[in-house]
Design a protein around this motif. Sequence first.
Motif, PDB file in Angstrom:
ATOM      1  N   UNK B 125       0.833  -1.204   0.000  1.00  0.00           N
ATOM      2  CA  UNK B 125       0.000   0.000   0.000  1.00  0.00           C
ATOM      3  C   UNK B 125       0.872   1.260   0.000  1.00  0.00           C
ATOM      4  N   UNK B 126       2.125   1.083  -0.411  1.00  0.00           N
ATOM      5  CA  UNK B 126       3.083   2.190  -0.471  1.00  0.00           C
ATOM      6  C   UNK B 126       3.661   2.202  -1.888  1.00  0.00           C
ATOM      7  N   UNK B 127       3.933   3.410  -2.428  1.00  0.00           N
ATOM      8  CA  UNK B 127       4.669   3.466  -3.696  1.00  0.00           C
ATOM      9  C   UNK B 127       6.151   3.511  -3.356  1.00  0.00           C
ATOM     10  N   UNK B 128       6.787   2.355  -3.402  1.00  0.00           N
ATOM     11  CA  UNK B 128       8.189   2.280  -3.013  1.00  0.00           C
ATOM     12  C   UNK B 128       9.070   2.979  -4.038  1.00  0.00           C
ATOM     13  N   UNK B 183       4.097  -8.204  13.492  1.00  0.00           N
ATOM     14  CA  UNK B 183       4.616  -6.935  14.001  1.00  0.00           C
ATOM     15  C   UNK B 183       3.717  -5.745  13.697  1.00  0.00           C
ATOM     16  N   UNK B 184       2.775  -5.900  12.761  1.00  0.00           N
ATOM     17  CA  UNK B 184       1.886  -4.800  12.422  1.00  0.00           C
ATOM     18  C   UNK B 184       2.377  -3.926  11.286  1.00  0.00           C
ATOM     19  N   UNK B 185       3.579  -4.233  10.780  1.00  0.00           N
ATOM     20  CA  UNK B 185       4.078  -3.456   9.635  1.00  0.00           C
ATOM     21  C   UNK B 185       5.169  -4.228   8.895  1.00  0.00           C
ATOM     22  N   UNK B 186       5.496  -3.777   7.671  1.00  0.00           N
ATOM     23  CA  UNK B 186       6.519  -4.444   6.876  1.00  0.00           C
ATOM     24  C   UNK B 186       6.251  -4.289   5.394  1.00  0.00           C
ATOM     25  N   UNK B 187       7.028  -5.006   4.594  1.00  0.00           N
ATOM     26  CA  UNK B 187       6.907  -4.956   3.133  1.00  0.00           C
ATOM     27  C   UNK B 187       6.542  -6.352   2.612  1.00  0.00           C
ATOM     28  N   UNK B 190       7.097 -10.272  -1.906  1.00  0.00           N
ATOM     29  CA  UNK B 190       6.786 -11.107  -3.071  1.00  0.00           C
ATOM     30  C   UNK B 190       5.733 -10.470  -3.974  1.00  0.00           C
ATOM     31  N   UNK B 191       5.049  -9.429  -3.472  1.00  0.00           N
ATOM     32  CA  UNK B 191       4.014  -8.770  -4.270  1.00  0.00           C
ATOM     33  C   UNK B 191       4.449  -7.400  -4.792  1.00  0.00           C
ATOM     34  N   UNK B 192       5.709  -7.044  -4.541  1.00  0.00           N
ATOM     35  CA  UNK B 192       6.210  -5.752  -5.008  1.00  0.00           C
ATOM     36  C   UNK B 192       6.614  -5.860  -6.482  1.00  0.00           C
ATOM     37  N   UNK B 198      14.270  -3.744  -4.472  1.00  0.00           N
ATOM     38  CA  UNK B 198      15.380  -3.323  -3.615  1.00  0.00           C
ATOM     39  C   UNK B 198      15.033  -2.015  -2.908  1.00  0.00           C
ATOM     40  N   UNK B 199      14.341  -1.127  -3.604  1.00  0.00           N
ATOM     41  CA  UNK B 199      13.939   0.146  -3.001  1.00  0.00           C
ATOM     42  C   UNK B 199      12.994  -0.056  -1.822  1.00  0.00           C
TER      43      UNK B 199
END
Lengths: 333, 333
Positions: B125-128, B183-187, B190-192, B198-199
Amino acid sequence: MIETPYLLFLGDAPDQLAAKVAQGIKDWRPDNAVGQFRMDGCKADVGLKDMTLAEAKEAGAKTLVIGVANRGGVISAAWKEVLVEALNMGFDLASGLHNLLSKEKVLVAAAEQNGRALHDVRVPNVEYPIANGKKRTGKRVLAVGTDCSVGKMYTALALDAAMKKRGMKSSFRATGQTGILITGEGVPLDAVIADFMAGSIEYLTPDNDPDHWDIIEGQGSLFHVSYSGVTLALIHGGQPDALILCHEPTRPHMRGLPDYTPPTLEAVRDLSLTMARVANPDCKVVGISVNTQHLSEQEAKDYLAKVEAEMGLPAVDPFRHGADRLAEALEAI
Amino acid sequence: MIETPYLLFLGDAPDQLAAKVAQGIKDWRPDNAVGQFRMDGCKADVGLKDMTLAEAKEAGAKTLVIGVANRGGVISAAWKEVLVEALNMGFDLASGLHNLLSKEKVLVAAAEQNGRALHDVRVPNVEYPIANGKKRTGKRVLAVGTDCSVGKMYTALALDAAMKKRGMKSSFRATGQTGILITGEGVPLDAVIADFMAGSIEYLTPDNDPDHWDIIEGQGSLFHVSYSGVTLALIHGGQPDALILCHEPTRPHMRGLPDYTPPTLEAVRDLSLTMARVANPDCKVVGISVNTQHLSEQEAKDYLAKVEAEMGLPAVDPFRHGADRLAEALEAI
């Protein structure tokens, strides 16, 4: 798959460089284009016949391909006027722009109304599988680079041309926007979801005749930290039988990474082979392609001779000297 | 970021294994969960207090977390009834299921009506950004494996616990669905999209205190042809100072790849270090984590002693013996 032949849209290109997609199509697949369409003020010319939409239609064109970069991150009103007219006349549209055709309501409406297709080649339109690693029939060669933008696509296209000329069976397999527009198909690898990268390359290079070569367009570099994962997916999904090392010898640092020094050809050879042999223990490095555009003719000759002696492999600049010696090396496998 | 504390939804889990996400939260972040919610026929129990939605709300729970795998690829009507009721009572929902909450109209409507959030942690849900490769402050350790599913997440969480116990500053950085829910957060790596892998890891592990350690959850393996590109993006985006090798010694072949033999620990050490040193020339391998679940206590002891002698590095099974010796090795850096 994009229907050919194309009419190449050069729009109001500010200079020749802006039309490099159209130039690539003209250079590598001239039979795919019947002509070029230029608007007022266009400063590019790829050397094809100027045509109106009606003339191109008459000549059999099926798809209007955006062969030019746009300005300011928008598709201008002047462009849209032409694009809508093209859809109304029965053309499909194809584009590799960041700004997607399918996000422009007026184009979507006109495409629907006329039953035409909008091809945004920057976006995958296939649900690729997860790679299964199974050995496939046929042969594959992959271009791997010391850095990004060192001439991997050019090398692959030149190799394809040289192999066809020798009567070898080959297919250029595009993995980037420009390559996809040149050939009309391929995988936009940089836009594929992480888990499916290697699978998309297996999909792109399926079983084939034992004497057929897929020439896989390379991307990034194992040594470029921004894109190395994409490169490794190409190596493991492509399971190449042969690698060609691509290099540009005048870079002070890796493209876009001021703190990173480009690797040596030896380092790229060793690491690429180690990686490739996970998927194909018989993989070999067969040659070196050097982009010598920033060297004089004599400097280029000297540099290639030096690399050839040091690495014990044919080293050529395919732009200057053709890719014959690389094709010959593959024929010997 | 998912709001804590959670109520863990176990639904109608057919067995204990189906509730492994809930179990992970209970094991590693017990303070994040006030209780468990079980439906009729539920055969799992993670050992938390059974609560109704109202009781959990009263106890301060903010988010109902789907802690169980669903069956048959659908979110059942019985589940939806509970989920809608939870939204109406003011809970957010969080899920790592393939079936997205945000594709269920009834849930979307109830969430909107109540101003609640639906967290599908399988989808970024972030534009990395694209990775820039710049050196960051703080330290990072990454778990790399001989194969997929050898215990990399478990190792990272155990290491985080051991480091905190020693008074070291550390953060577990999740890169997969289960870790993100724990933990409630992270990246959800596998779906990026390929270009941003890497970003996304640079984004996940930003500048930090010089004595702070990010413990980055590993994914895949450089030797697993389906996912190796994801692994390399972790290595180059994470620019680790330290690597921990993770291994499961009884695999006849790579997971899901019958034709591929798992690599030796030596091969993983050498290739991972070569790769990691592109981004961080000072990177070291500091220890080995072996998943000995298929060995007896004596076999495990013998195997770990043998690996430790051969590799000259501490070798432990964190599940059996804790991760203290790995934390100690990091403290010594």
